[in-house]
Structure formats: structure tokens, C-alpha cells
Design a protein around this motif. Sequence first.
Motif: not given
Length: 273
Positions: A188-197
Motif C-alpha cells: 500500500n505504501d508504494v501505491r500511495l507514494a505513486v498516487s501523490m506524485r
Amino acid sequence: MDGPGGALARAAADGDVVDGWLRGLAGNQVLPVEMLARLLKFNELPVPSFWLKYRPLDAAATELLVASPQIQHRLDVTENVTADVDVLARLVRDPEPRVRFVYAVMLFEYKRPIPAGVLEILAQDPEPKIRRIVGESEKPPVAVQEPPPVLTAEQRVTHPDPAVRTKAAADPEVPTVLALRLAEDPDNDVRLAVSMREEVTEEQRTAIPCEVWRQFWSPPPWIARQATDREAARRIARSAHVGLRRVLAAQPRLAPGVVALLAADEDEWVRRT
């Protein structure tokens, strides 16, 4: 109606609001070290202070934490991968055995460069468990280890360690086309980081399934940069991504119109902050 002054006074008396203010400031990745020093002196600063493990630390910020009279601050800085290794080495003589122990563990866990003399001091530590860590380590007692190989962007987004992938997902130096491969990452943390680029479109953000943790301690620096631009801040305040709105709400000196948008937000955390 008692006006903004009365509303501010009531907000300041609300422990949850103060907690949100302090967390927002403490989690601001571009916060000057002088302001960080002032925040660390607040008795009301939220505990635990795990956010110190994740915010970027230069040599000055590392020194501030290494010299902190609070044991928890010194414990947290040992686990920060960005901490300056030379400044961090001062903890080898820390009066608190727990700090020396965690420092020794993280020294080998993170494969940090070892400043001259550190291994020798740890090997003679009064605590047997600290001496044991050094004795069982495969690291040779040299002044500085060889630097780790530099990974390519492709290697970072396909790395087996989710922490490496998370950093790659948030790194603007990683091309967008590669970062977006992580939109379906199992972590989830990886997906969250992508979504906040910064460059990701609203359509792309909403298509990435992720949970925004209530306590989010990796706020993208680009939001702080855009917070002073009224139109850019308005766009962020209207974003469907609650994580962006939460980070924006924690920024100081927002335009009144932006504050009004956030005050009417559907998310309680955004409204309170």
C-alpha cells in the motif's frame, strides 16, 4: 460571532487541533532545522515521535537529534536512513545503553559506512549484547566501507524491498512511466507514494487503489512549494485525493480562499487541521 480570533483561540484549546498543527509542522519535509529545534522542545509534541525516523535529515538536523536530551529522539535518529553517518557516530558513546544498542544494530542492518574507531569502541562497550553484535558481524573493522552500487530507476521499481520501491515511487527523478508501473504494487505504501506524485493526473490518482494512513509522515515536498501559489493550492484543495488535501491543510500561510475550501472539506482530519 466572535470572529477569526475567537475561533483560533478555541482551536488552540482543542488538544486534537494542536496535535494536528504540531504533526503537520513536524512532518513538513522542508521545515528549517531551526523550526524543528523549536518543535522538539514542545512538551505537547505528539508521542510517539516515529515521524523522526522518516523525514529527511541533513547533518544539522542529525546533530540536533543526536544531542537531544530526550532518549526517544536519539533512538529515532538511529533508524533514519538519511541521517549523517559521521554525526550519528557520536551515539557510540551515548550514556543510554539502549541508544548505543540500537545504533549498533542499525549500523549493520542498514549497512552504513563505519567511521574510524566506531567498531573498536563498540567492541569494548560495557554491555555484553552490544559487544556481541560487533563480534557476530561479518563487517571488517575498516574506517569506511565501499559505497553500495547505485541502482538504476528500473532496478529500484523492481526491487524486492518495498522500502526501496516506495522511495522510487515518490522520487521525481524516476521517470513517470516507470513509477506508474508501481500503481498496482502489492504494498500500500508504494501505491500511495505513486498516487501523490506531482505530475500524476487526477484521473490517474483516483485509479490507484490505496489507503491514506491517518498519520502520514512522508508529505511530498512539492505540495509545500505550491501551497503559496493561490491557484495551485486551490487545485490541490479540490483534489479527490484526501492525502493531498491533508498535507495541504498542514501548510502555513494558506490564502483565505484555500482555507475556506479546506474548512468545508468532507474529511474530518482536513477540517480540523
